[in-house]
Each structure stands twice: as structure tokens, then as C-alpha cells.
Write an enzyme that holds these catalytic residues in place. Structure first.
Site, PDB file in Angstrom:
ATOM      1  N   GLY A 198       0.760  -1.114   0.192  1.00 14.19           N
ATOM      2  CA  GLY A 198       0.080   0.104   0.144  1.00 14.19           C
ATOM      3  C   GLY A 198       0.927   1.269  -0.035  1.00 14.19           C
ATOM      4  O   GLY A 198       2.062   1.170  -0.198  1.00 14.19           O
ATOM      5  N   ASN A 199       0.325   2.483   0.152  1.00 14.80           N
ATOM      6  CA  ASN A 199       0.962   3.889   0.309  1.00 14.80           C
ATOM      7  C   ASN A 199       0.184   4.429   1.402  1.00 14.80           C
ATOM      8  O   ASN A 199      -0.925   4.315   1.723  1.00 14.80           O
ATOM      9  CB  ASN A 199       0.953   4.358  -1.036  1.00 14.80           C
ATOM     10  CG  ASN A 199      -0.314   4.843  -1.631  1.00 14.80           C
ATOM     11  OD1 ASN A 199      -1.084   5.524  -1.010  1.00 14.80           O
ATOM     12  ND2 ASN A 199      -0.850   4.185  -2.623  1.00 14.80           N
ATOM     13  N   ARG A 200       0.810   5.765   1.570  1.00 21.49           N
ATOM     14  CA  ARG A 200       0.327   6.350   2.668  1.00 21.49           C
ATOM     15  C   ARG A 200      -0.720   7.303   2.615  1.00 21.49           C
ATOM     16  O   ARG A 200      -0.924   8.387   3.333  1.00 21.49           O
ATOM     17  CB  ARG A 200       1.497   7.176   3.443  1.00 21.49           C
ATOM     18  CG  ARG A 200       2.507   6.221   4.152  1.00 21.49           C
ATOM     19  CD  ARG A 200       3.663   6.691   4.810  1.00 21.49           C
ATOM     20  NE  ARG A 200       3.192   7.802   5.576  1.00 21.49           N
ATOM     21  CZ  ARG A 200       3.773   8.977   5.557  1.00 21.49           C
ATOM     22  NH1 ARG A 200       4.947   9.274   4.768  1.00 21.49           N
ATOM     23  NH2 ARG A 200       3.265  10.097   6.209  1.00 21.49           N
ATOM     24  N   SER A 201      -1.429   7.411   1.314  1.00 23.93           N
ATOM     25  CA  SER A 201      -2.467   8.532   1.048  1.00 23.93           C
ATOM     26  C   SER A 201      -3.675   8.233   1.988  1.00 23.93           C
ATOM     27  O   SER A 201      -4.177   7.154   2.088  1.00 23.93           O
ATOM     28  CB  SER A 201      -2.919   8.251  -0.383  1.00 23.93           C
ATOM     29  OG  SER A 201      -3.917   9.162  -0.547  1.00 23.93           O
ATOM     30  N   ALA A 224      -3.684   7.848  -5.032  1.00 25.25           N
ATOM     31  CA  ALA A 224      -2.479   7.342  -5.180  1.00 25.25           C
ATOM     32  C   ALA A 224      -2.426   6.012  -5.681  1.00 25.25           C
ATOM     33  O   ALA A 224      -3.044   5.283  -4.731  1.00 25.25           O
ATOM     34  CB  ALA A 224      -1.702   7.561  -3.622  1.00 25.25           C
TER      35      ALA A 224
END
Ligand code: CTP
Ligand code: CA
Length: 224
Positions: free
Chosen positions: A33-36, A100
Site C-alpha cells: 500500500g501507500n500512505r495516501s 495514489a
């Protein structure tokens, strides 16, 4: 108090907004995942609905609640998001890609949990590129449809950051690109944002810093 915009100036406009961050499954219990957080996309959806637009929010793993008065379509992976955006884009006057999107996904999704005893002390993952959803939507857009992308860059030097934004604006083929610096502390979870909006030629058309809601209002002013 920092809300701009004219009530009702987006009445009748159909706006599709993606928000949040995609998750790429690895096995039944894990993802990349990512931090958006989804806050800027959600602020856009809320502000657009308040100004009278018909809003579809394609929501990928939001950390904040979706606003009322918008049609929420929940997605998780980049592939899900692409399907939902392509479907919603057919009826949209405006497309905003604030999500994102993972650039890569695991080359295979395991049917069973990856076990340490099968893997040893190191685990090497093979990732494959995801399609560029924004570039695809921009290339396929109907006459009159407006496409807005975001650019997340960690470059600290303002001049180099602008260069990266200009290159990205040219590459994506969208009408506007919202250039955003992100980092360990800037961007994602923050309540505030500082952006420059570039047109397709790379000219700066908006420079704004403030709450994510006030940034949203300024971006939406491009549409009224
Ligand atoms: N985007 C997309 N599909 C992808 C990757 C990105 O639609 N597979 C969109 C994002 O939603 C955003 C824009 O493209 O609106 C820019 O995303 P960004 O990550 O800043 O740029 P990339 O083109 O992915 O380039 P890089 O990450 O290498 O800087
Ligand atoms: Ca990317």
C-alpha cells in the site's frame, strides 16, 4: 471561513473523483500500500457536492469518512480503481484523479498465505507495472471532458519540483496537473496542503496553500 466558491456554480456538472490509496494484494492476508489518506480527494468531493455538482467518489481505502451527498464506489486495488473510473468516466464532464495509484503490483497473488518456513531469511517479490489510469482516461476523453491529475513528488528544491511537474503534465495529457510535494511529514495525513496547478503547457495557473478544503475550492474554481 476559508471556503471559497459560489454556491450552486457547479450545478449540473457530473464530476468523478478518485481518492485514497490503492492496495495491491500479495496473498489472502497481505497487500502493498501507500500512505495516501484520501483527505484531498474527499475535500474535493465534499466541496463539489456543496457547489451543486453530481459527484461520484471512487474511494480506495480512505482513512476519512466519505462525504454525504456523493455516490461512493468502494475499490481497493489499482485494477478495481481502473474499472470503476472507466465506467464512471463514460458519464462525466470532469474527471479528477486524486488517488495514489500503485505503480506496481505483485506479479502473482498467492492463494495461500506466504509462510516463513517456505521462504527463509529473505523474500524477493517480483512486481509488474500497473497501467497508467490517468493517461488512459486523458487519451480516451470525450470532447469537452476535463481531466485533472495530481503529481506527488518528494523533490525538495522548488525549481526542480516544478520541472518534474512540467514533465509529468506533458506526459499525462491531462488538462490540469495539481503539483504536490509529499514526504515523511508533508502531504498525506496532513490537514493542510500546498499546491501549484499547471495547465497542459506547464504554466502555473494556481498557487495555493491552506486547508485541503480551501485548496479544493480553488481547484474547483477552474470548472465554474
Ligand atoms: N496515476 C494513475 N495510474 C497509475 C499511476 C498514477 O492514474 N498507475 C495517476 C495518479 O492518480 C495521479 C497521477 O497519475 O493523478 C500522477 O501520479 P504520480 O504517482 O505522481 O506519477 P507517476 O506517473 O506514477 O510517476 P512517478 O510515480 O514515477 O513519479
Ligand atoms: Ca506513481
Amino acid at each position: 471561513a476559508d471556503r471559497g466558491g459560489t454556491p450552486g456554480d457547479l450545478t449540473g456538472k457530473r464530476i468523478v473523483i478518485s481518492a485514497g490509496g490503492t492496495r495491491e494484494p500479495l496473498d489472502p492476508v497481505r497487500f502493498l500500500g501507500n500512505r495516501s489518506s484520501g483527505k484531498q480527494g474527499v475535500a474535493l468531493a465534499e466541496a463539489a457536492a456543496a457547489r451543486g455538482a453530481d459527484v461520484v467518489l471512487v474511494a480506495a481505502n480512505l482513512e476519512v469518512p466519505a462525504p454525504a451527498n456523493v455516490d461512493v464506489r468502494l475499490v481497493s486495488s489499482a485494477a478495481d480503481l481502473e474499472r470503476a473510473m472507466t465506467e464512471a468516466a463514460a458519464e462525466a464532464d470532469v474527471i479528477i484523479m486524486a488517488a495514489a495509484v500503485a505503480d506496481y503490483r505483485p506479479s502473482e497473488v498467492r492463494a495461500e498465505k506466504i509462510k516463513k518456513e517456505d521462504t527463509g531469511d529473505t523474500l524477493v517479490l517480483t512486481l509488474v507495472r500497473n497501467p497508467d489510469i490517468l493517461a488512459g482516461l486523458a487519451a480516451a476523453r470525450k470532447p469537452g471532458q476535463i481531466v485533472i491529475g495530481f503529481a506527488a513528488e518528494t523533490e525538495a528544491d522548488p525549481g526542480l519540483l516544478l520541472e518534474l511537474g512540467r514533465e509529468k503534465a506533458a506526459r499525462k495529457g491531462c488538462d490540469y496537473l495539481v503539483l504536490n510535494r509529499v514526504g515523511w511529514t508533508e502531504g498525506f495525513a496532513s490537514e493542510r496542503n500546498e499546491v501549484r496547478v499547471l495547465n497542459r503547457h506547464g504554466d502555473i495557473v494556481i498557487e495555493v496553500s491552506g486547508s485541503k478544503m480551501s485548496v479544493a475550492e480553488r481547484i474547483l474554481d477552474l470548472l465554474s
